[in-house]
Scaffold this active site. Structure first.
Site, PDB file in Angstrom:
ATOM      1  N   TYR A   1      27.678 -28.842  18.934  1.00 16.37           N
ATOM      2  CA  TYR A   1      27.539 -28.587  17.534  1.00 16.37           C
ATOM      3  C   TYR A   1      27.953 -27.094  17.615  1.00 16.37           C
ATOM      4  O   TYR A   1      27.288 -26.402  18.221  1.00 16.37           O
ATOM      5  CB  TYR A   1      26.242 -28.992  17.085  1.00 16.37           C
ATOM      6  CG  TYR A   1      25.905 -28.126  15.769  1.00 16.37           C
ATOM      7  CD1 TYR A   1      26.109 -28.594  14.382  1.00 16.37           C
ATOM      8  CD2 TYR A   1      25.122 -26.993  15.669  1.00 16.37           C
ATOM      9  CE1 TYR A   1      26.081 -27.726  13.338  1.00 16.37           C
ATOM     10  CE2 TYR A   1      24.483 -26.307  14.814  1.00 16.37           C
ATOM     11  CZ  TYR A   1      25.142 -26.533  13.687  1.00 16.37           C
ATOM     12  OH  TYR A   1      24.735 -25.921  12.359  1.00 16.37           O
TER      13      TYR A   1
ATOM     14  N   ASP B   1      31.757 -32.077  26.700  1.00 14.41           N
ATOM     15  CA  ASP B   1      31.580 -33.246  26.027  1.00 14.41           C
ATOM     16  C   ASP B   1      31.376 -32.961  24.501  1.00 14.41           C
ATOM     17  O   ASP B   1      32.268 -32.108  24.001  1.00 14.41           O
ATOM     18  CB  ASP B   1      30.162 -34.026  26.563  1.00 14.41           C
ATOM     19  CG  ASP B   1      30.093 -35.537  26.249  1.00 14.41           C
ATOM     20  OD1 ASP B   1      29.712 -35.741  25.039  1.00 14.41           O
ATOM     21  OD2 ASP B   1      30.291 -36.336  27.393  1.00 14.41           O
TER      22      ASP B   1
ATOM     23  N   GLY C   1      32.737 -24.915  27.016  1.00 17.62           N
ATOM     24  CA  GLY C   1      33.970 -25.789  27.122  1.00 17.62           C
ATOM     25  C   GLY C   1      35.288 -25.009  27.008  1.00 17.62           C
ATOM     26  O   GLY C   1      35.352 -24.410  25.945  1.00 17.62           O
TER      27      GLY C   1
ATOM     28  N   CYS D   1      26.162 -32.052  24.348  1.00 14.33           N
ATOM     29  CA  CYS D   1      26.705 -31.958  25.963  1.00 14.33           C
ATOM     30  C   CYS D   1      26.697 -33.426  26.562  1.00 14.33           C
ATOM     31  O   CYS D   1      26.780 -33.492  27.891  1.00 14.33           O
ATOM     32  CB  CYS D   1      26.355 -30.986  26.665  1.00 14.33           C
ATOM     33  SG  CYS D   1      26.531 -29.453  25.913  1.00 14.33           S
TER      34      CYS D   1
END
Length: 254
Positions: free
Chosen positions: A93, A90, A163, A192
């Site tokens: 940062y 998702d 990710g 996330c």
């Protein structure tokens, strides 16, 4: 259930390692694209890039834009870039004090299993965290690694995120491990996509300074043992020389 076994030692092969230091997210993404193309062509060996990014928020390919809580104006005021990406996961940062790892691996030669690969990236961070005397864990249905909150009533906090992207079994993107990260920047997002969960860092947990170089060594050592790789350091100039040489035939034919 995913197996958490490391790759067998018999499969051990060479893997380049380069710490790029602080590098812009756009530049790092472009470099990954070149490396993935070269790896697909067997023009370079497996490679692990480590780096830090200036403040940036990235959106995974299946992420929801509403998980970005800050307006464009706020991002501009705080000098935070925003990028949509092709990785899984998702929103997250990246920033100074965080170790970002980008493995460029031919997973077909290691194990053709995306779920296993994600678990092994988690395992890399779990073992590095244990070196500091901290017990981190996985959470069912979520990626990354988590550390119990400061009290029984506080939910676990996220120490490391994952990710990834695969193309013809060659990996890119990877993991982000909070060492000395300014955690206030996570307030700009729903980390996330998981509401009511906070991020944490090694320095917050330990209440002391943690050396980034030391943490990088620990991550690299565990990455090598888990994936059955022998790590070979390479300089930035040498890597780009190899990349340019690998791309030369295509340029000539064009």
């Amino acid at each position: 259930m995913f197996s958490t076994h490391s790759a067998p030692a018999a499969t051990r092969s060479g893997c380049l390692i380069l710490d790029l230091g602080l590098i812009g997210y756009t530049e790092a993404s472009a470099l990954q694209e070149r490396l993935v193309a070269a790896r697909k062509a067997n023009a370079i060996s497996d490679l692990l890039l480590l780096c830090e990014h200036p403040h940036v928020i990235t959106l995974g390919r299946n992420a929801k834009r509403e998980n970005l809580l800050a307006s464009d104006r706020v991002l501009q005021q705080k000098n935070v870039e925003f990028h949509a990406t092709n990785r899984g996961g998702d929103i997250t940062y990246h920033g100074p004090g965080q170790i970002v790892g980008y493995p460029i691996l031919n997973l077909a030669a290691i194990k053709r299993d995306v779920g296993w690969y994600v678990r092994m990236l988690e395992e890399t961070m779990l073992r590095a965290t244990a070196d500091y005397g901290i017990t981190a864990a996985r959470e069912s249905g979520k990626t990354g690694i988590w550390v119990s909150g400061s009290s029984p009533t506080n939910p676990a906090e996220k120490l490391g995120a994952i990710g990834v992207h695969l193309s013809r079994w060659v990996t890119s993107h990877g993991f982000a491990y909070n060492v000395a990260t300014d955690l206030r920047y996570f307030d700009l997002i729903v980390p996330c996509g998981i509401a009511d969960r906070k991020a944490t860092s090694l320095e917050k947990i330990l209440s002391r300074r943690v050396d980034r170089a030391e943490a990088s060594v620990r991550l690299t050592e565990h990455f090598a043992e888990i994936f059955g790789l022998t790590m070979n350091a390479i300089g930035r100039d040498e890597l780009f020389e190899r990349l340019n040489h690998a791309e030369l035939p295509a340029a000539v034919s064009a």
